[in-house]
Write an enzyme that holds these catalytic residues in place. Structure first.
Site, PDB file in Angstrom:
ATOM      1  N   HIS A   1       0.831  -1.205   0.000  1.00 14.79           N
ATOM      2  CA  HIS A   1       0.000   0.000   0.000  1.00 14.79           C
ATOM      3  C   HIS A   1       0.870   1.261   0.000  1.00 14.79           C
ATOM      4  O   HIS A   1       0.652   2.175  -0.799  1.00 14.79           O
ATOM      5  CB  HIS A   1      -0.929   0.004   1.213  1.00 14.79           C
ATOM      6  CG  HIS A   1      -1.696   1.284   1.385  1.00 14.79           C
ATOM      7  ND1 HIS A   1      -2.682   1.678   0.490  1.00 14.79           N
ATOM      8  CD2 HIS A   1      -1.615   2.265   2.316  1.00 14.79           C
ATOM      9  CE1 HIS A   1      -3.165   2.850   0.877  1.00 14.79           C
ATOM     10  NE2 HIS A   1      -2.539   3.233   1.983  1.00 14.79           N
TER      11      HIS A   1
ATOM     12  N   GLU B   1      -8.903  -2.583   6.400  1.00 13.54           N
ATOM     13  CA  GLU B   1      -7.971  -2.648   7.521  1.00 13.54           C
ATOM     14  C   GLU B   1      -8.464  -3.643   8.570  1.00 13.54           C
ATOM     15  O   GLU B   1      -9.634  -4.014   8.608  1.00 13.54           O
ATOM     16  CB  GLU B   1      -7.839  -1.259   8.188  1.00 13.54           C
ATOM     17  CG  GLU B   1      -7.377  -0.177   7.236  1.00 13.54           C
ATOM     18  CD  GLU B   1      -6.891   1.100   7.929  1.00 13.54           C
ATOM     19  OE1 GLU B   1      -6.518   1.027   9.114  1.00 13.54           O
ATOM     20  OE2 GLU B   1      -6.894   2.155   7.271  1.00 13.54           O
TER      21      GLU B   1
ATOM     22  N   ASP C   1     -11.720   2.127   7.325  1.00  9.98           N
ATOM     23  CA  ASP C   1     -11.299   3.474   7.710  1.00  9.98           C
ATOM     24  C   ASP C   1     -11.532   4.418   6.523  1.00  9.98           C
ATOM     25  O   ASP C   1     -10.633   4.684   5.736  1.00  9.98           O
ATOM     26  CB  ASP C   1      -9.812   3.422   8.091  1.00  9.98           C
ATOM     27  CG  ASP C   1      -9.348   4.704   8.748  1.00  9.98           C
ATOM     28  OD1 ASP C   1     -10.163   5.330   9.444  1.00  9.98           O
ATOM     29  OD2 ASP C   1      -8.174   5.063   8.576  1.00  9.98           O
TER      30      ASP C   1
ATOM     31  N   LYS D   1     -10.247  12.036   7.328  1.00 15.55           N
ATOM     32  CA  LYS D   1     -10.211  10.712   7.940  1.00 15.55           C
ATOM     33  C   LYS D   1     -11.121  10.566   9.153  1.00 15.55           C
ATOM     34  O   LYS D   1     -11.252   9.472   9.681  1.00 15.55           O
ATOM     35  CB  LYS D   1      -8.773  10.420   8.405  1.00 15.55           C
ATOM     36  CG  LYS D   1      -7.753  10.361   7.292  1.00 15.55           C
ATOM     37  CD  LYS D   1      -7.800   9.009   6.613  1.00 15.55           C
ATOM     38  CE  LYS D   1      -6.641   8.854   5.658  1.00 15.55           C
ATOM     39  NZ  LYS D   1      -6.564   7.491   5.140  1.00 15.55           N
TER      40      LYS D   1
HETATM   41 CA    CA Z   1      -6.306   4.281   7.450  1.00 15.83          CA
END
Ligand code: CA
Length: 424
Positions: A142, A210, A242, A262
Site C-alpha cells: 500500500h 484494515e 477506515d 479521515k
Molecule cells: Ca487508514
C-alpha cells in the site's frame, strides 16, 4: 496457560451451520440488546448469542473472576479491565459449558431459553468504549502504491518507512459499528492547482481495508511495552473500514498529515475475535531489511493469516467483491506497532484501538483501497449491475468480511457494512 477453547476437535451441542464464522473455537465477544432489554455482553456461537449476564446469574461462571454485573454493561471495558489471564479462563469456561459432551447447561431447558438468543432478533452495538484511536501505515504494498502514484516509483517508500511503524493519532468519536449509515463528507477541495479551493461534497470517497486490534489496560505513563510483552496487552481484533476522503486529504495533509479527510466515520465489526482464538493462525512475516532497531526485533511467528475482502453493493442490486487481500501481508506486526507506540513512554489504555493501515496484497486484485484499484481514478471497476466505479458513490453499501481457516476450523469476524448517504 493452555487455551483449551482452541482445540480443533471440539464440537458444540448448539447447532453451528457449516461455514459459520462462529464455531465453538471462536467465541468472540460483543455488546447486544434484544427488544427493550438493556445492553449486555454476549458471545457469538453459530447463529446464537450467549448472554453472559444470564450465564453468570445462573451460577455457571462462579469459578471465574467475573460476576453478572461485569456483563450488564454498554461496553466490554469492565470485562477487559480484568486482563488477559482472567479473560482466557472465561473463554475456556464458556467453551467447556457449550462442548457437546457437557450436560450441565444443555439439559436445563429453562436456563438454555434464557441464556441463548437468536442473532437475527438482536441488535449489535459498538463493543468497546474507545479511548484513543491510532492508525498505522504498515502494508508495504500500500505504501509503495501510494508512493508510486504521488511521487516516484524509484523512491516510492519514504526513507523512514522500513525503520519506523509509521502511524498517526486519529479520532475515536466517529468510530461506529457496522450498519451505521453516514453522509458523504463536505469539505475543502482544490480540484486543480490553478483554481482556488472550494467547499463541496467530497468527490473521491474511498474505503480502506484494515484490521484493528483492541488493547487491555497497558502500563502507566513513562513505561514501555516490549514486542515480547505485547501479546499480553492485546484483547482481540475486528474488521475495520477506515473511510477516507481522498480529495480533502490531498489539500489538507501538508504539513501535519490526515485531519478531516479521515475523521468523519470509521466502521468497526461488532464481534471482537480474541487474540487467543487467532493463535492457531499465526504465520511468519516478511524478512525485514534493513535490520530494525533492537526494540522492534521480535521472536516467533507474530503475523496472522486472515483472509479479508471488500464488496460494493449499489442500491437495489447485488454486491461485487472488488478486492481480496490478507492480513499476513503486513510488514510491521501488532507486537512491533505496540512496542513502537509505547517506546517513548506513551501510556496505552483499556479499549484503545489501533488499526493496521490499508492492507494491500502483492497483486492487483488484492489492493485495499479504490485509490489503488482505480490507480488514482485512471481506470474503473465493473459492477454486477453494469455500472462502473472509480470511487464510492452515494447510496452504495460497502461490505468487508474476514476469516481465518486451518485444520477444518474457520474462525471468522462476520462483516462490517455501511451505506453512504448523499452529502448534507
Ligand atoms: Ca487508514
Amino acid at each position: 496457560m493452555n487455551i483449551s477453547a482452541n482445540n480443533p476437535n471440539l464440537k458444540s451441542w448448539v447447532t453451528v451451520p457449516a461455514n459459520s464464522d462462529f464455531p465453538i473455537q471462536n467465541l468472540p465477544f460483543g455488546i447486544f440488546s434484544e427488544g427493550a432489554n438493556d445492553k449486555r455482553v454476549g458471545v457469538a456461537l453459530g447463529d446464537k448469542i450467549i448472554d453472559l449476564y444470564q450465564l453468570a446469574s445462573f451460577g455457571y461462571l462462579n469459578n471465574t473472576s467475573f460476576s453478572a454485573s461485569d456483563f450488564e454493561q454498554d461496553t466490554l471495558n469492565a470485562m477487559m479491565l480484568k486482563g488477559k489471564a482472567a479473560n482466557r479462563i472465561l473463554r475456556n469456561r464458556i467453551s467447556e459449558i457449550f462442548e457437546e459432551s457437557n450436560d450441565e447447561l444443555k439439559k436445563n431447558e429453562q436456563h438454555v431459553a434464557q441464556i441463548l438468543s437468536n442473532q437475527k432478533d438482536c441488535e449489535l452495538h459498538l463493543p468497546v468504549q474507545i479511548g484513543d484511536y491510532t492508525d498505522f501505515y504498515s502494508s508495504e504494498q500500500h505504501a509503495y502504491n501510494v508512493g508510486c502514484m504521488f511521487r516516484d516509483p524509484n523512491n516510492a517508500l519514504l526513507p523512514n518507512w522500513k525503520h519506523i511503524p509509521v502511524g498517526y493519532h486519529g479520532r475515536s468519536s466517529s468510530i461506529v459499528v457496522s450498519g451505521t449509515p453516514f453522509h458523504r463528507p463536505m469539505g475543502q477541495l482544490k480540484p486543480s492547482p490553478e483554481e482556488d479551493p472550494i467547499f463541496a461534497p467530497c468527490r473521491l470517497l474511498d474505503f480502506e481495508l484494515e484490521m484493528a486490534f483492541i488493547t487491555f489496560q497497558g502500563k502507566p505513563l513513562g513505561e514501555r511495552i516490549s514486542t515480547e510483552e505485547a501479546d499480553e496487552y492485546i484483547f482481540g481484533m475486528t474488521l475495520f473500514n477506515d473511510w477516507s476522503a481522498r480529495d480533502i486529504q490531498k489539500w489538507e495533509y501538508i504539513p501535519l498529515g490526515p485531519f478531516l479527510a479521515k475523521n468523519f466515520a470509521s466502521h468497526m465489526s461488532p464481534w471482537i475475535v480474541t487474540l487467543d482464538a487467532l493463535e492457531p493462525f499465526r504465520t511468519s512475516g516478511p524478512v525485514q531489511d534493513p535490520k530494525v532497531l533492537p526494540y522492534l526485533e521480535y521472536k516467533g511467528d507474530k503475523h496472522i493469516d486472515i483472509n479479508i475482502e471488500m464488496g460494493i453493493q449499489p442500491e437495489g442490486t447485488s454486491e461485487t467483491v472488488v478486492t481480496k487481500s490478507n492480513y499476513k501481508h503486513m510488514y510491521w506486526n501488532m507486537n512491533q506497532q505496540l512496542a513502537h507506540h509505547s517506546v517513548n513512554g506513551c501510556n496505552i489504555n483499556c479499549g484503545d484501538t489501533m488499526a493496521s493501515g490499508t492492507i494491500s496484497g502483492p497483486t492487483e486484485g488484492s489492493y485495499g483501497s479504490m485509490l489503488e484499484i482505480s490507480w488514482a481514478g485512471s481506470k474503473s471497476v465493473k459492477m454486477a449491475d453494469g455500472t462502473e466505479r472509480k470511487f464510492i458513490q452515494d447510496n452504495d453499501t460497502v461490505i468487508m468480511r474476514g476469516y481465518s481457516e486451518k485444520d477444518g476450523v474457520r474462525v471468522g469476524f462476520g462483516e462490517v457494512s455501511a451505506k453512504v448517504l448523499p452529502a448534507k
